[in-house]
Design a protein around this motif. Sequence first.
Motif, short mmCIF file in Angstrom:
data_model
loop_
_atom_site.label_atom_id
_atom_site.label_comp_id
_atom_site.label_asym_id
_atom_site.label_seq_id
_atom_site.Cartn_x
_atom_site.Cartn_y
_atom_site.Cartn_z
N HIS A 1 0.81 -1.22 0.00
CA HIS A 1 0.00 0.00 0.00
C HIS A 1 0.85 1.27 0.00
CE1 HIS A 1 -3.86 -2.10 0.59
NE2 HIS A 1 -3.12 -2.99 1.23
N LEU A 2 2.12 1.12 -0.33
CA LEU A 2 3.05 2.26 -0.48
C LEU A 2 3.06 3.14 0.78
CD1 LEU A 2 2.20 3.21 -4.17
CD2 LEU A 2 3.95 1.64 -3.34
N MET A 3 3.08 2.50 1.93
CA MET A 3 3.11 3.20 3.21
C MET A 3 4.54 3.30 3.72
SD MET A 3 -0.09 1.11 4.87
CE MET A 3 0.42 1.48 6.54
N GLU A 4 4.79 4.30 4.55
CA GLU A 4 6.09 4.43 5.20
C GLU A 4 6.17 3.41 6.32
OE1 GLU A 4 8.58 6.37 4.35
OE2 GLU A 4 7.48 7.30 2.69
N TYR B 1 -4.83 -6.48 6.30
CA TYR B 1 -4.67 -5.21 7.02
C TYR B 1 -3.65 -5.40 8.14
CZ TYR B 1 -5.89 -0.97 9.61
OH TYR B 1 -5.83 0.25 10.23
N SER B 2 -2.90 -4.35 8.44
CA SER B 2 -1.98 -4.40 9.58
C SER B 2 -1.80 -2.99 10.13
CB SER B 2 -0.64 -4.99 9.17
OG SER B 2 0.16 -5.28 10.30
N GLU B 3 -1.80 -2.88 11.46
CA GLU B 3 -1.71 -1.56 12.09
C GLU B 3 -1.07 -1.68 13.47
OE1 GLU B 3 -4.65 2.18 13.33
OE2 GLU B 3 -5.49 0.19 13.00
N ALA B 4 -0.23 -0.71 13.80
CA ALA B 4 0.35 -0.60 15.14
C ALA B 4 -0.39 0.50 15.90
CB ALA B 4 1.84 -0.28 15.06
#
Length: 258
Positions: free
Chosen positions: A199-202, A231-234
Amino acid sequence: MKLQLIQWNIKINSSVDRIVEFLRFKIRENTIINLQEVSETNYQKISESLGIDCSYSLNLRKSGKYEGRNRQMGVMTLTNFGTITSSQLVNNSIFPERTLLTIIRNGNDKIMNLNFHSLTGVDYKKAKSSNFASIASFIYDNKIDIMSCDANEPSVDSIKDDDIIFFDNRDKGKMASLLFGKDKIHDLVDSYKEFARLHLMEIENGYTHVTGGKKKRYDFIYCQKDWKILYSEANYQESIKHTSDHALLETYVEFVSG
């Protein structure tokens, strides 16, 4: 089949009521949770409060009379996805009670889930690298589906494995690289890194801990490479509000059942 994976170092002296509150808010159907820095008292409270199947490393190895408080800090795995049918420690590791392999079964599905908490290089140095070597050897000999951990690594993170820099635990970071770097001895996928890449995220947005004013991505959920990362999130800020000092890391995956 969709699966929710949660990784969280809850901090040994956190408020267990606040920890339970956040876990209860986060848990969905078909969830596997891996926790570190779990005292025996907090294990009892979390187990009773959430009421789902669980396993705790200190039930498999009680601390000795003279071993001290650092041997009374275990890891815990919980799930509402099927049943935990087997639990064991990585007995060749330096602190076996900071490891826990569980086999989770749901119908024809069998998941091998490894939960561990790395030693800190500040206190243990060579023991930290030796511990990574023991865990890498265990993974090499066993087919693992999920590896969930607080690694206390790396020193410098990167979306590219070749550019990751590990702490020199008197081994120039070689043993950590067997698990998390360019020299990996497994084919598991770093779920947050893969989601960020797709998803071209940092990758820096996935930091899970702050030490010395620096944001670090120390916590990981690795899973089988043929699982789809949805999906993945901190959740760092919310986790701090709930009295931990690490982010609750949350990943959703999809795999072919049976």
